[in-house]
Design a protein around this motif. Structure first.
Motif, PDB file in Angstrom:
ATOM      1  N   PHE A   4       0.334  -1.460   6.197  1.00 52.35           N
ATOM      2  CA  PHE A   4      -1.326  -2.465   6.508  1.00 52.35           C
ATOM      3  C   PHE A   4      -2.050  -1.428   7.784  1.00 52.35           C
ATOM      4  O   PHE A   4      -2.967  -1.566   6.732  1.00 52.35           O
ATOM      5  CB  PHE A   4      -0.440  -3.421   7.929  1.00 52.35           C
ATOM      6  N   GLY A   5      -1.421  -0.214   8.006  1.00 53.66           N
ATOM      7  CA  GLY A   5      -2.485   0.499   8.276  1.00 53.66           C
ATOM      8  C   GLY A   5      -1.935   1.271   9.336  1.00 53.66           C
ATOM      9  O   GLY A   5      -1.501   1.068   9.867  1.00 53.66           O
ATOM     10  N   ARG A  14       1.187  -1.053  -0.517  1.00 59.62           N
ATOM     11  CA  ARG A  14       0.166  -0.455   0.057  1.00 59.62           C
ATOM     12  C   ARG A  14       1.137   0.935  -0.366  1.00 59.62           C
ATOM     13  O   ARG A  14       1.667   1.114   0.798  1.00 59.62           O
ATOM     14  CB  ARG A  14      -0.944   0.357   1.000  1.00 59.62           C
ATOM     15  N   ILE A  15       0.323   2.288  -1.163  1.00 58.85           N
ATOM     16  CA  ILE A  15       0.868   3.702  -0.532  1.00 58.85           C
ATOM     17  C   ILE A  15       0.009   4.934  -0.528  1.00 58.85           C
ATOM     18  O   ILE A  15      -0.669   4.152  -1.647  1.00 58.85           O
ATOM     19  CB  ILE A  15       2.322   3.571  -1.994  1.00 58.85           C
ATOM     20  N   ASP A  66      -8.463  -4.013  -3.043  1.00 53.04           N
ATOM     21  CA  ASP A  66      -7.619  -5.047  -2.489  1.00 53.04           C
ATOM     22  C   ASP A  66      -7.498  -5.267  -1.256  1.00 53.04           C
ATOM     23  O   ASP A  66      -7.324  -7.410  -0.832  1.00 53.04           O
ATOM     24  CB  ASP A  66      -6.518  -4.595  -2.819  1.00 53.04           C
ATOM     25  N   PHE A  67      -7.760  -4.469   0.245  1.00 55.55           N
ATOM     26  CA  PHE A  67      -7.688  -4.814   1.432  1.00 55.55           C
ATOM     27  C   PHE A  67      -9.075  -5.905   1.620  1.00 55.55           C
ATOM     28  O   PHE A  67      -8.649  -7.379   1.824  1.00 55.55           O
ATOM     29  CB  PHE A  67      -7.756  -4.054   2.131  1.00 55.55           C
ATOM     30  N   GLU A  83      -0.463 -11.031  -5.458  1.00 53.43           N
ATOM     31  CA  GLU A  83      -0.300 -10.142  -4.423  1.00 53.43           C
ATOM     32  C   GLU A  83      -1.665  -9.245  -4.619  1.00 53.43           C
ATOM     33  O   GLU A  83      -2.805  -8.950  -5.076  1.00 53.43           O
ATOM     34  CB  GLU A  83       0.823  -9.130  -5.515  1.00 53.43           C
ATOM     35  N   TYR A  84      -1.780  -7.988  -3.488  1.00 50.32           N
ATOM     36  CA  TYR A  84      -2.822  -7.640  -2.687  1.00 50.32           C
ATOM     37  C   TYR A  84      -1.692  -6.134  -2.804  1.00 50.32           C
ATOM     38  O   TYR A  84      -1.423  -5.882  -2.433  1.00 50.32           O
ATOM     39  CB  TYR A  84      -3.519  -7.197  -1.895  1.00 50.32           C
ATOM     40  N   LEU A  85      -2.616  -4.955  -3.654  1.00 51.40           N
ATOM     41  CA  LEU A  85      -2.076  -3.825  -3.644  1.00 51.40           C
ATOM     42  C   LEU A  85      -3.280  -2.805  -4.067  1.00 51.40           C
ATOM     43  O   LEU A  85      -3.624  -2.944  -4.647  1.00 51.40           O
ATOM     44  CB  LEU A  85      -1.497  -3.557  -5.547  1.00 51.40           C
TER      45      LEU A  85
END
Length: 531
Positions: A92-93, A17-18, A68-69, A53-55
């Protein structure tokens, strides 16, 4: 006999994540570098099997409403994943409450192994002790600081008359030399001038929309897309590709067209949605760009708009279906159509005889955008009565059914028991963390300023959760007491069927009614009668 050693496969999700809003500017935080780090981490581990992969690119870590989360959580629920790996906890958060819920409760309950590579954390080897909660708090505070700095910078630019939005008002475009400056888009500006002129000539807003639609002129959202912009109006539940009353109304009232920069119409908290700001608090800077509309024309139009107000009685002749009828094709509301009455004859204000409902898109913008979807009030009542009674005819204990319906409606509106339990869980976590922070302060692990800052955050969160819990409990109790005496329930018990529809029955039982051509309808109920 040779002993065979079985290696348990770890079906792994790599989550990345970004978000610039969170201050993620370092190259090390880029998606490319996150992916490279995570792939290298599992490359030499033969028992790790990459599932997917989750982006989430461009999504803040301060909430978990990320596409994606959510897709990853769905794969966890389906049993496809038993390990989640991230670069670090901030990927993550950044909200310490929600992050703590997933790490300490959700993943533990689902037996999901969690690894944060750069934090040297692996849930299969270590519970993290106080390290994880404090990292979560730090990440949340960091995001909050960045959000405050970004908002302060935005406010300063707005007060200087610089444009900071993604898309200028229809009729303008960003200067290619300075994106904070606006220049006139001549084609769109000519349409804006025509709208003002048509209004001055006595055309209503709906009439203007119809004229533009008939001439095939692209509405603002369609025009932006045609110009190659990835534009969508997040304020509208139903997307439209044609001119509407609201679009014309917005243009006629938009002060940007006389050369004044108008910004700050909404305010967004770090984790919340954008909320409207009162007009007196908007940031308006005069003469920042070339005007499209002359000031005299603008003033004349504003004067005409003030005289436009129509008076009507909301208590008279209101349909029991108001707000529930939707067009099955375009999704917009159906409007009430009164029958023709000869001049001189008074209409019974409470009579629904001859009333029908017609798609508002068709009524306002013509047959090129939708069809009538007409259905009469009497037929709609008949269909619903038959469907209601058909549903309940197979049950012997009607009181049980009535109670079940109302309990489900109450739960849907005011929150389920699971939601209330979640609030209790969050409350206990906040109280625990507040206690731990105090203990760390006494042990001189935190400065007084740090302690007071953390304590303030926890107390605000605790107060919010208590109020939310009290609100849900109070609403549920009021609804429960109200439902005991619902007239339709008494009628159902007394007559073993529903003989007449009323507004309260519709509100309790119906979520939406979709109407299609040919008098076909689809009813979405508020409940399920599965016993």
């Amino acid at each position: 006999m040779e002993k065979v050693e079985y290696i348990k496969k770890v079906h792994t999700a790599l989550y990345m994540r970004i978000s610039r809003e969170d201050g993620d500017k370092d190259e090390s935080d880029s998606i490319t570098n996150q992916r490279k780090l995570l792939r290298n981490y599992i490359k030499d581990k033969e028992n790790f099997v990459l599932y997917d992969e989750y982006l989430d690119d461009g999504y803040s870590g301060t909430n978990f409403e990320r596409p994606d989360f959510k897709r990853m959580l769905n794969d966890i629920e389906e049993g496809r994943i038993n390990c989640v790996i991230v670069k670090d906890l901030s990927r993550f958060g950044r909200d310490y409450i929600d992050t703590g819920f997933f790490l300490e409760r959700y993943f533990a309950d689902k037996e999901i192994r969690f690894i944060a590579v750069n934090d040297n954390f692996d849930s299969s080897k270590d519970d993290g002790g106080l390290l994880i909660p404090f990292k979560n708090i730090f990440n949340a505070q960091y995001a909050k600081d960045i959000s405050t700095k970004v908002q302060t910078a935005f406010k300063a630019k707005q007060r200087a008359g610089e444009f900071i939005g993604a898309f200028p008002s229809y009729g303008y475009k960003k200067s290619p030399h300075d994106h904070h400056k606006l220049i006139i888009d001549e084609y769109a500006a000519s349409v804006v001038r025509r709208i003002f002129q048509l209004y001055i000539e006595g055309n209503g807003k709906i009439a203007i929309a119809k004229i533009l639609n008939q001439e095939g002129i692209l509405c603002p959202s369609a025009y932006k897309k045609a110009e190659g912009f990835h534009y969508s109006n997040c304020k509208k539940l139903v997307s439209t590709s044609y001119w509407t009353y609201s679009t014309i109304n917005y243009i006629l009232k938009n002060e940007m067209y006389i050369g004044n920069m108008v910004q700050g119409k909404t305010k967004r908290r770090m984790k919340g949605k954008a909320n409207p700001v009162h007009a007196k608090d908007w940031i308006i800077v005069e003469n920042t760009h070339d005007s499209i509309i002359d000031v005299d024309i603008w003033n004349k139009v504003q004067s005409l708009i003030k005289k436009e107000v129509k008076q009507f009685d909301m208590e008279r002749n209101v349909s029991i279906f108001a707000g529930f009828l939707k067009c099955g094709d375009c999704g917009r509301a159906l409007g009430k159509k009164l029958p023709y009455v000869k001049p001189g004859i008074n209409r019974d204000s409470n009579c629904m005889k001859g009333v029908s409902y017609v798609c508002s898109t068709y009524t306002k913008y013509g047959k090129t955008n939708c069809t009538p979807h007409r259905i009469s009030h009497d037929l709609l009542e008949q269909i619903l009565l038959e469907d209601f009674n058909k549903m309940i005819s197979s049950f012997t204990n009607l009181q049980q059914i009535a109670d079940k319906i109302q309990n489900q409606v109450s739960e849907k509106i005011y929150g389920s028991e699971a939601e209330k339990r979640k609030i209790d869980l969050e409350l206990s976590k906040v109280k625990k963390l507040k206690k731990e922070v105090y203990e760390d302060y006494k042990e001189e692990l935190l400065t007084k300023e740090e302690y007071l800052s953390y304590r303030k955050d926890y107390e605000e969160k605790e107060e919010h959760l208590v109020k939310k819990k009290e609100y849900l409990a109070g609403k549920a109790e009021k609804t429960k007491n109200k439902n005991i005496n619902s007239p339709w329930v008494n009628e159902l018990i007394r007559n073993n069927k529903i003989t007449e529809l009323d507004r309260e029955l519709i509100i309790d039982m119906i979520d939406k009614i979709f109407v299609y051509e040919g008098n076909r309808i689809k009813i979405i109920y508020n409940f399920s009668l599965e016993i």
